[in-house]
Write a protein that holds these residues in place. Structure first.
Motif, PDB file in Angstrom:
ATOM      1  N   HIS A  81       0.817  -1.208   0.000  1.00  0.00           N
ATOM      2  CA  HIS A  81       0.000   0.000   0.000  1.00  0.00           C
ATOM      3  C   HIS A  81       0.855   1.264   0.000  1.00  0.00           C
ATOM      4  O   HIS A  81       0.433   2.297  -0.516  1.00  0.00           O
ATOM      5  CB  HIS A  81      -0.901  -0.013   1.234  1.00  0.00           C
ATOM      6  CG  HIS A  81      -2.207   0.666   1.024  1.00  0.00           C
ATOM      7  ND1 HIS A  81      -3.092   0.302   0.037  1.00  0.00           N
ATOM      8  CD2 HIS A  81      -2.789   1.701   1.684  1.00  0.00           C
ATOM      9  CE1 HIS A  81      -4.154   1.081   0.094  1.00  0.00           C
ATOM     10  NE2 HIS A  81      -3.999   1.946   1.077  1.00  0.00           N
ATOM     11  N   SER A  82       2.043   1.184   0.590  1.00  0.00           N
ATOM     12  CA  SER A  82       2.907   2.361   0.684  1.00  0.00           C
ATOM     13  C   SER A  82       3.880   2.459  -0.480  1.00  0.00           C
ATOM     14  O   SER A  82       4.133   3.551  -1.002  1.00  0.00           O
ATOM     15  CB  SER A  82       3.690   2.336   2.003  1.00  0.00           C
ATOM     16  OG  SER A  82       2.835   2.302   3.101  1.00  0.00           O
ATOM     17  N   LEU A  83       4.441   1.325  -0.889  1.00  0.00           N
ATOM     18  CA  LEU A  83       5.451   1.344  -1.942  1.00  0.00           C
ATOM     19  C   LEU A  83       4.872   1.834  -3.259  1.00  0.00           C
ATOM     20  O   LEU A  83       5.471   2.677  -3.942  1.00  0.00           O
ATOM     21  CB  LEU A  83       6.044  -0.057  -2.115  1.00  0.00           C
ATOM     22  CG  LEU A  83       7.199  -0.187  -3.111  1.00  0.00           C
ATOM     23  CD1 LEU A  83       8.400   0.633  -2.640  1.00  0.00           C
ATOM     24  CD2 LEU A  83       7.605  -1.642  -3.285  1.00  0.00           C
ATOM     25  N   LEU A  84       3.696   1.340  -3.624  1.00  0.00           N
ATOM     26  CA  LEU A  84       3.092   1.754  -4.885  1.00  0.00           C
ATOM     27  C   LEU A  84       2.551   3.180  -4.836  1.00  0.00           C
ATOM     28  O   LEU A  84       2.192   3.734  -5.879  1.00  0.00           O
ATOM     29  CB  LEU A  84       1.967   0.796  -5.271  1.00  0.00           C
ATOM     30  CG  LEU A  84       2.394  -0.632  -5.611  1.00  0.00           C
ATOM     31  CD1 LEU A  84       1.193  -1.469  -6.030  1.00  0.00           C
ATOM     32  CD2 LEU A  84       3.458  -0.641  -6.697  1.00  0.00           C
ATOM     33  N   ALA A  85       2.473   3.758  -3.644  1.00  0.00           N
ATOM     34  CA  ALA A  85       2.007   5.142  -3.512  1.00  0.00           C
ATOM     35  C   ALA A  85       3.149   6.154  -3.561  1.00  0.00           C
ATOM     36  O   ALA A  85       2.891   7.366  -3.595  1.00  0.00           O
ATOM     37  CB  ALA A  85       1.231   5.312  -2.209  1.00  0.00           C
ATOM     38  N   GLN A  91       5.253   7.263 -10.913  1.00  0.00           N
ATOM     39  CA  GLN A  91       5.657   7.730 -12.238  1.00  0.00           C
ATOM     40  C   GLN A  91       6.085   6.574 -13.127  1.00  0.00           C
ATOM     41  O   GLN A  91       5.770   6.545 -14.320  1.00  0.00           O
ATOM     42  CB  GLN A  91       6.782   8.752 -12.100  1.00  0.00           C
ATOM     43  CG  GLN A  91       6.361  10.047 -11.423  1.00  0.00           C
ATOM     44  CD  GLN A  91       7.529  10.996 -11.214  1.00  0.00           C
ATOM     45  OE1 GLN A  91       8.667  10.685 -11.561  1.00  0.00           O
ATOM     46  NE2 GLN A  91       7.246  12.155 -10.633  1.00  0.00           N
ATOM     47  N   LEU A  92       6.791   5.599 -12.547  1.00  0.00           N
ATOM     48  CA  LEU A  92       7.214   4.436 -13.319  1.00  0.00           C
ATOM     49  C   LEU A  92       6.009   3.623 -13.788  1.00  0.00           C
ATOM     50  O   LEU A  92       5.923   3.245 -14.972  1.00  0.00           O
ATOM     51  CB  LEU A  92       8.144   3.564 -12.473  1.00  0.00           C
ATOM     52  CG  LEU A  92       8.643   2.272 -13.133  1.00  0.00           C
ATOM     53  CD1 LEU A  92       9.446   2.589 -14.392  1.00  0.00           C
ATOM     54  CD2 LEU A  92       9.464   1.447 -12.156  1.00  0.00           C
ATOM     55  N   CYS A  93       5.074   3.363 -12.887  1.00  0.00           N
ATOM     56  CA  CYS A  93       3.876   2.610 -13.266  1.00  0.00           C
ATOM     57  C   CYS A  93       3.021   3.396 -14.254  1.00  0.00           C
ATOM     58  O   CYS A  93       2.408   2.814 -15.162  1.00  0.00           O
ATOM     59  CB  CYS A  93       3.059   2.275 -12.024  1.00  0.00           C
ATOM     60  SG  CYS A  93       3.876   1.141 -10.882  1.00  0.00           S
ATOM     61  N   GLN A  94       2.988   4.729 -14.086  1.00  0.00           N
ATOM     62  CA  GLN A  94       2.212   5.560 -15.009  1.00  0.00           C
ATOM     63  C   GLN A  94       2.782   5.491 -16.413  1.00  0.00           C
ATOM     64  O   GLN A  94       2.032   5.455 -17.398  1.00  0.00           O
ATOM     65  CB  GLN A  94       2.199   7.014 -14.509  1.00  0.00           C
ATOM     66  CG  GLN A  94       1.310   7.948 -15.301  1.00  0.00           C
ATOM     67  CD  GLN A  94      -0.148   7.743 -15.006  1.00  0.00           C
ATOM     68  OE1 GLN A  94      -0.501   7.298 -13.920  1.00  0.00           O
ATOM     69  NE2 GLN A  94      -0.995   8.061 -15.954  1.00  0.00           N
ATOM     70  N   SER A  95       4.097   5.470 -16.524  1.00  0.00           N
ATOM     71  CA  SER A  95       4.718   5.401 -17.844  1.00  0.00           C
ATOM     72  C   SER A  95       4.480   4.062 -18.524  1.00  0.00           C
ATOM     73  O   SER A  95       4.458   3.981 -19.757  1.00  0.00           O
ATOM     74  CB  SER A  95       6.224   5.656 -17.722  1.00  0.00           C
ATOM     75  OG  SER A  95       6.842   4.649 -16.929  1.00  0.00           O
ATOM     76  N   ASN A 101      -3.004   2.734 -14.196  1.00  0.00           N
ATOM     77  CA  ASN A 101      -2.148   2.759 -13.015  1.00  0.00           C
ATOM     78  C   ASN A 101      -2.967   2.684 -11.730  1.00  0.00           C
ATOM     79  O   ASN A 101      -2.677   1.886 -10.826  1.00  0.00           O
ATOM     80  CB  ASN A 101      -1.292   4.031 -13.034  1.00  0.00           C
ATOM     81  CG  ASN A 101      -0.397   4.142 -11.815  1.00  0.00           C
ATOM     82  OD1 ASN A 101       0.145   3.154 -11.337  1.00  0.00           O
ATOM     83  ND2 ASN A 101      -0.255   5.349 -11.278  1.00  0.00           N
ATOM     84  N   ARG A 102      -3.997   3.527 -11.611  1.00  0.00           N
ATOM     85  CA  ARG A 102      -4.823   3.525 -10.401  1.00  0.00           C
ATOM     86  C   ARG A 102      -5.584   2.208 -10.260  1.00  0.00           C
ATOM     87  O   ARG A 102      -5.748   1.693  -9.144  1.00  0.00           O
ATOM     88  CB  ARG A 102      -5.797   4.706 -10.448  1.00  0.00           C
ATOM     89  CG  ARG A 102      -6.678   4.835  -9.224  1.00  0.00           C
ATOM     90  CD  ARG A 102      -5.887   5.248  -8.015  1.00  0.00           C
ATOM     91  NE  ARG A 102      -6.687   5.200  -6.798  1.00  0.00           N
ATOM     92  CZ  ARG A 102      -6.232   5.484  -5.581  1.00  0.00           C
ATOM     93  NH1 ARG A 102      -4.973   5.842  -5.414  1.00  0.00           N
ATOM     94  NH2 ARG A 102      -7.013   5.427  -4.535  1.00  0.00           N
ATOM     95  N   THR A 103      -6.043   1.657 -11.365  1.00  0.00           N
ATOM     96  CA  THR A 103      -6.750   0.382 -11.329  1.00  0.00           C
ATOM     97  C   THR A 103      -5.834  -0.725 -10.825  1.00  0.00           C
ATOM     98  O   THR A 103      -6.241  -1.583 -10.020  1.00  0.00           O
ATOM     99  CB  THR A 103      -7.285   0.033 -12.728  1.00  0.00           C
ATOM    100  OG1 THR A 103      -8.071   1.118 -13.219  1.00  0.00           O
ATOM    101  CG2 THR A 103      -8.129  -1.222 -12.693  1.00  0.00           C
ATOM    102  N   MET A 104      -4.590  -0.727 -11.309  1.00  0.00           N
ATOM    103  CA  MET A 104      -3.633  -1.726 -10.850  1.00  0.00           C
ATOM    104  C   MET A 104      -3.354  -1.570  -9.359  1.00  0.00           C
ATOM    105  O   MET A 104      -3.256  -2.566  -8.620  1.00  0.00           O
ATOM    106  CB  MET A 104      -2.329  -1.577 -11.650  1.00  0.00           C
ATOM    107  CG  MET A 104      -1.238  -2.606 -11.331  1.00  0.00           C
ATOM    108  SD  MET A 104      -0.160  -2.130  -9.931  1.00  0.00           S
ATOM    109  CE  MET A 104       0.593  -0.630 -10.568  1.00  0.00           C
ATOM    110  N   TYR A 105      -3.251  -0.339  -8.885  1.00  0.00           N
ATOM    111  CA  TYR A 105      -3.004  -0.095  -7.468  1.00  0.00           C
ATOM    112  C   TYR A 105      -4.147  -0.643  -6.610  1.00  0.00           C
ATOM    113  O   TYR A 105      -3.918  -1.307  -5.602  1.00  0.00           O
ATOM    114  CB  TYR A 105      -2.828   1.405  -7.233  1.00  0.00           C
ATOM    115  CG  TYR A 105      -2.618   1.789  -5.792  1.00  0.00           C
ATOM    116  CD1 TYR A 105      -1.388   1.583  -5.172  1.00  0.00           C
ATOM    117  CD2 TYR A 105      -3.640   2.358  -5.041  1.00  0.00           C
ATOM    118  CE1 TYR A 105      -1.190   1.934  -3.847  1.00  0.00           C
ATOM    119  CE2 TYR A 105      -3.457   2.708  -3.718  1.00  0.00           C
ATOM    120  CZ  TYR A 105      -2.232   2.498  -3.126  1.00  0.00           C
ATOM    121  OH  TYR A 105      -2.038   2.835  -1.811  1.00  0.00           O
ATOM    122  N   CYS A 106      -5.387  -0.374  -7.019  1.00  0.00           N
ATOM    123  CA  CYS A 106      -6.539  -0.862  -6.260  1.00  0.00           C
ATOM    124  C   CYS A 106      -6.634  -2.386  -6.317  1.00  0.00           C
ATOM    125  O   CYS A 106      -6.998  -3.034  -5.328  1.00  0.00           O
ATOM    126  CB  CYS A 106      -7.818  -0.228  -6.795  1.00  0.00           C
ATOM    127  SG  CYS A 106      -7.931   1.554  -6.524  1.00  0.00           S
TER     128      CYS A 106
END
Length: 274
Positions: A81-85, A91-95, A101-106
């Motif tokens: 929860h903290s690392l991906l935030a 920025q890396l995941c967004q690229s 990106n947000r869907t993957m985080y959830c």
């Protein structure tokens, strides 16, 4: 053009969650809230063993094994929860993922939470830190806890009405991209953007009550409540301006629910004209 005075933009009424989301939410409520209360109401004392002294319990291999497993599960959830935030990881995941990106985080958050709930090890061979067992409080106090927990979960559901639930879950970003509407967060007012920058966990106080207000506190529950309370306390920087904005938005939503469908449509049209 975005108007600063139009505060309800981007915080409209949201669609109902899917059947899978409802089932997952019900499982989380059962795990975090009503499991301990159920054991107390039914008279089940298997949550802890008060006859075992702490000096013996803390040398029990099964107790130590359960604590190690539970700490590992909490570490997995908190690290994910903290690392991906973190901004660099974002920025890396967004690229790589773009609007997903947000869907993957959830999705990964829900996965980590499911792993925590499925593999959580209750510590049953150690005494409770507290346990209400004397009559008549052994009956009335669990019922009081049940009422308070029910109220807290109702408040949590009402607070989610204020927030843009599809945007928090990463759904709105996808269909906004498909419709070439841009970033939905950029369409919100500056006060809404400020609030979301300070607070992405809108249920800290209510969840803290649910974690701690219990008729019995076992050792594994102490670990869960202490870890999540500390994490929630460090996860936001809410101030008085944000609280005032939340109050205005909640009153606006309650007023819309109290109006008829025709009156609500007319009020929305007048807001758009302004």
């Amino acid at each position: 053009m975005r108007q600063e005075g139009h505060e309800t933009r981007g915080f409209g009424l949201q669609p109902y969650p899917s059947r899978v989301e409802r089932k997952s939410s019900a499982e989380f409520v059962r795990f975090i809230s009503f499991r301990v209360i159920y054991h107390n109401i039914t008279g089940d004392s298997s949550l802890c063993q008060d006859s075992v002294p702490w000096s013996v319990a803390l040398q029990n291999n099964s107790v130590l094994r359960a604590l190690v497993v539970d700490m590992g599960l909490l570490a997995l959830f908190i690290v994910q929860h903290s690392l991906l935030a973190r901004a660099s990881i974002k920025q890396l995941c967004q690229s790589v993922l773009g609007v997903l990106n947000r869907t993957m985080y959830c999705f990964t958050t829900a996965l980590a939470l499911q792993v925590l709930m499925q593999y959580w090890e209750p510590v049953k061979e150690a005494p409770c830190l507290w346990s209400v067992r004397n009559a008549p409080w052994n009956t009335w106090f669990p019922l009081l806890c049940f009422a308070l927990h029910f109220l807290c979960w109702a408040i949590i559901c009402s607070i989610l009405l204020v927030f843009d639930y599809p945007e928090l879950m990463g759904v709105k970003q996808v269909y906004y991209k498909c419709l070439a509407l841009g970033d939905p967060l950029a369409l919100k007012s500056l006060r809404a953007q400020r609030l979301l920058a300070h607070l992405r966990h809108p249920v800290c106080v209510e969840l803290a009550l649910v974690l701690w207000f219990l008729p019995a506190m076992s050792l594994d529950r102490l670990l869960l409540a202490g870890s999540l309370s500390a994490y929630l306390g460090l996860a936001h920087s809410l101030d008085t301006q944000d609280c005032a904005y939340l109050s205005v938005q909640l009153h606006s939503k309650l007023r819309l629910f109290s109006l008829s469908h025709w009156d609500a449509a007319q009020e929305n049209d007048s807001d758009k004209q302004e």
